[in-house]
Motif scaffolding. Structure first.
Motif, short mmCIF file in Angstrom:
data_model
loop_
_atom_site.label_atom_id
_atom_site.label_comp_id
_atom_site.label_asym_id
_atom_site.label_seq_id
_atom_site.Cartn_x
_atom_site.Cartn_y
_atom_site.Cartn_z
N MET A 188 0.82 -1.21 0.00
CA MET A 188 0.00 0.00 0.00
C MET A 188 0.85 1.26 0.00
O MET A 188 0.59 2.21 -0.76
N ALA A 189 1.86 1.28 0.85
CA ALA A 189 2.73 2.46 0.92
C ALA A 189 3.43 2.68 -0.42
O ALA A 189 3.56 3.82 -0.89
N ALA B 72 3.86 5.55 -5.62
CA ALA B 72 3.79 5.54 -7.09
C ALA B 72 2.78 6.57 -7.59
O ALA B 72 3.03 7.25 -8.60
N VAL B 73 1.65 6.68 -6.91
CA VAL B 73 0.65 7.67 -7.31
C VAL B 73 1.23 9.08 -7.23
O VAL B 73 1.05 9.90 -8.15
N HIS B 74 1.95 9.38 -6.16
CA HIS B 74 2.57 10.70 -6.03
C HIS B 74 3.58 10.93 -7.16
O HIS B 74 3.62 12.02 -7.74
N GLU B 75 4.39 9.94 -7.47
CA GLU B 75 5.38 10.10 -8.54
C GLU B 75 4.70 10.26 -9.90
O GLU B 75 5.13 11.09 -10.72
N LEU B 76 3.67 9.49 -10.14
CA LEU B 76 2.95 9.61 -11.41
C LEU B 76 2.31 10.99 -11.56
O LEU B 76 2.30 11.57 -12.66
N PHE C 157 9.53 1.91 -9.11
CA PHE C 157 9.41 0.82 -10.08
C PHE C 157 8.00 0.75 -10.66
O PHE C 157 7.81 0.66 -11.89
N LEU C 158 6.97 0.83 -9.81
CA LEU C 158 5.60 0.77 -10.29
C LEU C 158 5.26 1.97 -11.17
O LEU C 158 4.62 1.82 -12.22
#
Length: 392
Positions: free
Chosen positions: A96-97, A102-106, A372-373
């Protein structure tokens, strides 16, 4: 960038079970709230679907993390250990973390891709049918387009930290979880000849099943059977009328699992019949293998090695016999599933495995998995855009 290790540790302290995880969902939502993204929640479970849109319209790629813990009392000596009787003993807190990261990076890199990334936080992976429920609710159509691929990861407490593993084909095995009820006749412990003792016959069944597995499972095509629970009786001087065995069976393919299941039923029934008892069986959970397609497996390999170096990736030789209902997402969209080592200590020595109350996970891998994600999703969308001649 949010502090992903701190988020992981907050999640670790408050594990919840199965489909209803209100505190877990609240913590994930809080971590994503500053981005102002579109969020879809469910009234039937504690799922979340978050959409990160790119610079232009385009296809959708799905990323997924599971959310639920296990009914295991944690014994790890950690300052952030769970104290509620449950435990994130399978590393879902790290998943989850990492997906939140990944959402923040995207979001920061949204000008680099056309299309949408659908980040799915799924409850009920540990046997509660969370993936099937989310798919039935229409999560795959959240953006209006079926994802062109789905990607996920799973950490391993017993593999070297920071190493990624994948392969074309089955990454994780098929599983059948079932109950066996051995039905006899109760009586007084002083008069066993007037009863039909299900406990002693259950012991014979367990031994026979493990003998069958040992004689019919090869390293290249493994079958793994575990009797995780045997419940019978209430007192030392009472022969119970029945015993209940809870069994998990794992194999590399659905067909292999089904064949082994049928053989186990045949063996158990024959033993019970020979002693005048009856055996009833009931399947509780059936999960297919988690299969990476060729393009997905290659993208995982290339992304891991280009981000973190050739030493950070190894081809998986045989499927890991842990099972995953992420298999349902992959069967709908294609894609890949990667395993990630997160051992604390020397992985060449025996370490507590996932689901153990002593399991430890190196949360230093969380930031690495997050990047990575995000990179997987961006590369997949850029590949589609390049193929279709999309610019933007």
């Amino acid at each position: 960038m949010i502090d992903l290790i701190a988020l992981r540790r907050r999640l670790h302290q408050r594990p919840e079970l199965a489909l209803h995880l209100p505190e877990t969902r609240r913590l994930v939502l809080e971590s994503l709230a500053p981005l102002g993204l579109r969020v879809v929640t469910s009234e039937k479970c504690s799922s979340l679907a978050v959409v990160v849109s790119g610079a232009a319209e385009g296809p959708t790629v799905l990323l997924r993390a599971d959310m639920d813990g296990l009914p295991v009392a944690e014994r790890a000596d950690l300052g952030y250990a769970s104290s509620n009787g449950n435990m994130h003993a399978c590393g879902h807190d790290l998943h989850m973390a990492a997906l939140a990261g990944a959402v923040h990076e995207l979001y920061r890199r949204r000008d680099e891709f056309a299309g949408d990334v659908l980040a799915v936080f799924q409850p009920g992976e540990e046997g509660a049918g969370g993936a099937a429920l989310m798919i039935a609710e229409g999560v795959l159509r959240t953006t209006g387009r079926l994802p062109v691929a789905s990607y996920g990861v799973h950490v391993l407490s017993f593999a070297e930290s920071g190493i990624f593993y994948c392969r074309e084909g089955a990454v994780m095995g098929a599983t059948i979880i079932f109950d066996l009820e051995i039905v006899g006749r109760g009586g007084h412990a002083a008069r066993p000849h007037t009863a039909l003792d299900p406990i002693s016959i259950s012991a014979l069944v367990v031994q026979a099943v493990q003998t069958y597995v040992a004689q019919n499972s090869s390293p290249a095509d493994p079958v793994v059977v575990t009797v995780g629970s045997m419940v019978a009786g209430t007192a030392a001087n009472v022969i119970p009328s029945s015993a209940l065995l809870k069994v998990s069976l794992r194999a590399a393919s659905t067909e292999r699992a089904q064949t082994a299941y049928e053989k186990i039923i045949e063996i158990g029934s024959a033993i019970c019949c020979a002693y005048g008892l009856r055996m009833d069986s009931e399947i509780q959970v059936r999960v297919g293998p988690t299969v990476s397609d060729r393009a997905g497996a290659e993208l995982v390999r290339r992304t891991a090695t280009e981000l973190y170096g050739a030493a950070s990736y190894e081809d998986l030789v045989v499927p890991e016999m842990i099972s995953e209902d992420f298999s349902l997402f992959l069967s709908e969209t294609g894609g890949a599933f990667a395993l990630v080592g997160a051992a604390v200590g020397d992985a060449s020595q025996p370490l507590a495995a996932n689901h153990s109350p002593e399991a430890l996970f190196d949360d230093a891998v969380v930031d690495k998995i997050a990047s990575f994600l995000a990179e997987l999703a961006i590369r997949r969308l850029q590949n589609v855009s390049a193929t279709n001649g999309v610019t933007g």
